[in-house]
Design an enzyme around this catalytic site. Structure first.
Site, short mmCIF file in Angstrom:
data_model
loop_
_atom_site.label_atom_id
_atom_site.label_comp_id
_atom_site.label_asym_id
_atom_site.label_seq_id
_atom_site.Cartn_x
_atom_site.Cartn_y
_atom_site.Cartn_z
N PRO A 110 28.59 35.77 7.68
CA PRO A 110 29.55 35.53 8.45
C PRO A 110 29.52 33.91 9.02
CG PRO A 110 28.56 37.26 9.41
CD PRO A 110 27.79 36.87 8.32
N ASP B 186 24.57 31.33 9.93
CA ASP B 186 24.89 32.82 9.62
C ASP B 186 24.87 33.58 11.15
OD1 ASP B 186 24.52 35.62 9.12
OD2 ASP B 186 23.06 35.51 7.58
N HIS B 187 26.00 34.00 11.38
CA HIS B 187 26.39 34.53 12.74
C HIS B 187 25.63 35.87 13.08
CE1 HIS B 187 27.77 34.33 16.68
NE2 HIS B 187 28.88 34.09 16.68
N ARG B 188 25.18 36.49 11.79
CA ARG B 188 24.30 37.57 12.23
C ARG B 188 23.16 37.50 12.88
NH1 ARG B 188 24.00 39.79 5.88
NH2 ARG B 188 23.11 37.58 5.88
N VAL C 67 21.97 33.93 13.98
CA VAL C 67 22.00 32.77 14.88
C VAL C 67 23.44 32.94 15.67
CG1 VAL C 67 22.41 30.03 15.12
CG2 VAL C 67 20.92 31.25 13.28
#
Ligand code: CAO
Length: 460
Positions: free
Chosen positions: A256, A432-434, A436
């Protein structure tokens, strides 16, 4: 005397495809002359000659899958007799240490004809820069590529079942499971299909049908016959481009992405850099903003270690790296390559500038080794020398962040009383929003911009 040049150690790659052949029967070749280029999932490598002489037989064709020890060609040399092992060793080391050589007698040659290349006794030395020449995509483009290239598949479609390289046990298993061997890409020597390939093929098909059943499959883009609208030309894409496409899709579909933007005021940095221009020339070096950005990233990454971490154990663990190797995207005629500059945190600006030039040069000349493209914790993609106001780079997974640099420009910046002309470097950080969160990324990018605005902070 005839000498067979065989494929040296190519970093463990099996079934690397022959994509270019530079010589033909009758050619007179020199030591270190490039003979062929092979492409694996990770890299493309030139195989140079270790002996000089006349090519009397070509043992490879375009599309062949080669592994270490496979014969490339046979050379008629002028040497009176085969070198002893010691002689061969020292010749290899001084001339080109990476290519294995097998010598033949006239009688031996006939016998060897009937042997599988894999049976040929060979001597292989460690690869070096002169031998292992690499064009490569993002370091993410590596181990997890499941099977061979689409090009191999296309070639397979024109073959019959008899052309498939597989043993009787594998053929029997394929028949039992109703698997068309023409659709399976072999990972064994010379593209041989192994039992594991059948298992991987079956798993992949099960995954696809289960995705289709649950509606999570990505809908395919339909093929369009563009020639119905006008004249077209079709170009076969390099394996590197195909692998880059696969890995970009993998990252895009799994990660994501969020991209955060910032402008770093590099007016003072640019004044300093320009003041160092003559000194750089004296040292035979060149200072662009890139080494300063690399160094500033190393400092910011040390303060924000999550930005150089990676997910593990199916997302249950985070791996923190205590080293700081940074990848640098390089634009080459053959495609996108990402050499990795090691221990950026321990190096000075001059050394980094030198390594940037060296790595970019090697990338463009296809002289990077696989090791020089591995181990990155973070990537920088600079389009500053090319242009553009900003872009959203794709994370080089399993890294969790990538920094894009666009072209620095003089912009009016409000200092509280008036607008001042300042040189602003556009930064774009995709993450990577998983792993950060927006806050992590915001703090990292703000710190990075501050470091670039006043590079004295780098030494604090
Ligand atoms: N703003 C303004 N000028 C810039 C700049 C920036 N952000 N970055 C570099 N420049 C200038 C340099 O100072 C140099 O100018 P001078 O010759 O006058 O000093 C010129 O642009 C060319 O620099 P460069 O690109 O040769 O050198 P570099 O150190 O900045 O970058 C490298 C090296 C290897 C990163 C670069 O050559 C490259 O290949 N960039 C493309 C990367 C890419 O394709 N990214 C996209 C990947 S995703 O598809």
């Amino acid at each position: 005397m005839s000498v067979t040049v065989i494929v040296p150690d190519i970093g463990g790659a099996e079934g690397a495809e022959v994509v270019e052949i530079f010589v033909a029967v009758g050619d007179v070749i020199e030591v270190e002359q490039s003979l062929i280029v092979v492409e694996s999932d990770k890299a493309s490598m030139e195989i140079p000659a270790t002996v000089a002489g006349k090519v009397i037989e070509l043992r490879v064709a375009l599309g062949d899958a080669l592994s270490e020890g496979d014969a490339v060609l046979v050379v008629e040399t002028e040497a009176a007799e085969a070198p002893s092992e010691d002689e061969a060793n020292s010749a290899d080391e001084s001339a080109n240490p990476a290519v294995a050589v097998e010598t033949h007698s006239a009688e031996g040659a006939a016998k060897e004809e009937s042997q599988d290349a894999s049976d040929v006794a060979s001597k292989t030395l460690e690869p070096t820069d002169t031998q292992t020449v690499v064009e490569q995509s993002a370091s993410a483009i590596s181990s997890s590529v499941p099977s061979g290239p689409a090009a191999s598949k296309n070639a397979a479609q024109t073959k019959t079942d008899a052309d498939v390289y597989a043993g009787p046990a594998v053929r029997k298993l394929a028949r039992e499971f109703g698997i068309d061997l023409l659709e399976v890409v072999g990972s064994g020597r010379r593209g041989r299909i192994l039992k594991e390939d059948l298992q991987a093929f079956t798993r992949e098909n099960l995954r696809k049908s289960s995705n289709a059943a649950t509606g999570t499959a990505v809908p395919l883009v339909p093929e369009v016959d563009f020639s119905q609208f006008g004249e077209v030309t079709i170009e076969q894409r390099s394996r590197l481009d195909q692998m880059t496409a696969t890995n970009m899709s993998r990252s895009w579909l799994n990660v994501p992405h969020v991209t955060q933007f910032e402008g770093a005021d590099i007016t003072d940095l640019e004044d300093f850099r320009k003041s160092m221009k003559q000194e750089a020339e004296r040292l035979g070096n060149k200072l662009t903003p890139m080494p300063f950005v690399l160094k500033a990233c190393a400092v910011a990454l040390a303060a924000h270690p999550k930005m150089k971490s990676s997910l593990a154990a199916a997302g249950k663990e985070l791996v923190y790296k205590q080293y700081c190797h940074i990848g640098m995207a390089v634009d080459t005629p053959a495609g996108l390559v990402v050499p990795v500059i090691r221990d950026v945190d321990k190096k000075g600006i001059w050394q980094l500038a030198e390594e940037i030039r060296d790595m970019a040069g090697r990338a463009r000349e296809k002289k990077l080794t696989p090791a020089q493209m591995q181990g990155g914790v973070f990537t920088i993609s600079s389009l500053g020398g090319i242009g553009g106001e900003g872009f959203t780079p794709i994370v080089n997974t399993p890294e969790v962040a990538i920094l894009g640099l666009s072209r620095a420009e003089i912009k009016p910046v409000w200092d509280g009383e008036s607008f001042q002309p300042r040189q602003v470097l556009p930064l774009s950080l995709s993450y990577d929003h998983r792993v950060v969160n927006g806050g992590d990324a915001g703090r990292f990018l703000t710190d990075l911009a501050a470091l670039l605005s006043d590079v004295r902070r780098i030494i604090l």
